[in-house]
Design an enzyme around this catalytic site. Sequence first.
Site, PDB file in Angstrom:
ATOM      1  CE1 TYR A  52      -3.439  -2.545   0.035  1.00  0.00           C
ATOM      2  CE2 TYR A  52      -4.038  -1.870   2.245  1.00  0.00           C
ATOM      3  CZ  TYR A  52      -4.276  -2.629   1.132  1.00  0.00           C
ATOM      4  OH  TYR A  52      -5.357  -3.473   1.105  1.00  0.00           O
ATOM      5  N   GLY A  53       1.309   1.598  -1.180  1.00  0.00           N
ATOM      6  CA  GLY A  53       2.262   2.675  -1.324  1.00  0.00           C
ATOM      7  C   GLY A  53       3.507   2.175  -2.032  1.00  0.00           C
TER       8      GLY A  53
END
Length: 327
Positions: A52-53
Site C-alpha cells: 500500500y504505497g
Amino acid sequence: MPQLLGKEVGPIGFGLMGFTWRPQPCSQEQAFAAMRAALKNGMNFWNGGEFYGTPEYNSLHLLERYFEKYPEDADKVVLSIKGGVDTKIMPDGSPENIRRSVDNCLKLLKGRKKLDIFECARRDPKTPLEVTFGILEKEYVQTGKIGGISLSEVKASTVHEAAKITKIVACEVELSLWSTHILENGVAEACAQYDIPIVAYSPLGRGVLTGQIKSLDDLPADDMLRHYPRFQPDVFPINLEVVKHVESIAQKKGCKPSQLAINWTRAVAKKHGASVIPIPGATTAERVDENAKVVELTDEELAELDAILSKFEIQGSRYPDYVPVDG
C-alpha cells in the site's frame, strides 16, 4: 464483539490503504488524526499492506511513525498486514519471498508494534499452500514473530484447504451491497464452519455507496477505478441504481448511506452464521467518526435490501482481467 487472537476488537475496523496508496498521499498529521479518531471510536482492528504505497513509503512506514509518537496505542491495536507479492504486486508465496515479505514488515515496524496478523494478499498458484503456510507457521507464528495467519481474497475451496493446514485467524474478502459474491459462493459458510472472522474490505463499494459519486465525472482523471469493469461508461449508470435505493432506506432510517452500507455487512453475515469486521477506509477524522457509527438493521430492513439486490444485478466483474483473483 468479535475476538481476534484472544483480543476483543470493535465491530467496525479501519482500513489504512487510503493514506499511502494514492497519487498524492494525505499529510502525516492528517493521517495521525484519523488514526487517533479510529481508536477513540473503538476501531482497533487496523488493516494495511506492505504494497500500500511504495517501498519508500507504505503502510508500515506510516505505522512505525505513528507508534513512535503514540507508543501507548501499540497494544490497543490488532494489526493485520497484507504481503506475499513480488515487485509487480503479483502473488509469490515461495519460501524465499514469504520470508522476505514478513521480515521486511517486521523491519519497517522497528519493534514499535507487533505484527499481529500476516496475510498473503492473493493465493500463489505456483506454490502449494502447505509450503507457504508451513514457513509462516513454523518460522514466524511458533517463534512469536507474528500472531497469526489470515487469508485474503480467496474462494471457498481455499478456505477449506487452508483450515486443514494451519489455524486461520481471519479471512479478508470483499463484501458490500455492491459485491455479495461471498454470500453465494460458499466463502461465508466456510468461514462460519471454521469460526473464522470475515474481514470485509470495500464495504462502501469503493466509495460508491456513500452516495457522493453521482457520475464518472466525480472520479479524478487518474483514479484507478476508471480501469475497473464496474466503472465503465456503459454500465456505471446501471450500477448506480442500487445506490439510489440505499439512500432512500438510509433516509428513512435516519442515518447516512455509508453507515447503512457498512452495517449491512455485519448484519447479513449473521444470517450466514459468520462474524464480520468491515474495514472502511477514511483519510480524515471526521469521516472516521461517521464510519464508526453502529447501526442495527431490522429484519424488515434487511428484507427490503435483499429485495432491492434481487432486482438490480451489478454489471461488470470486480477487477480488471490483469488483477489475480482466487475467488
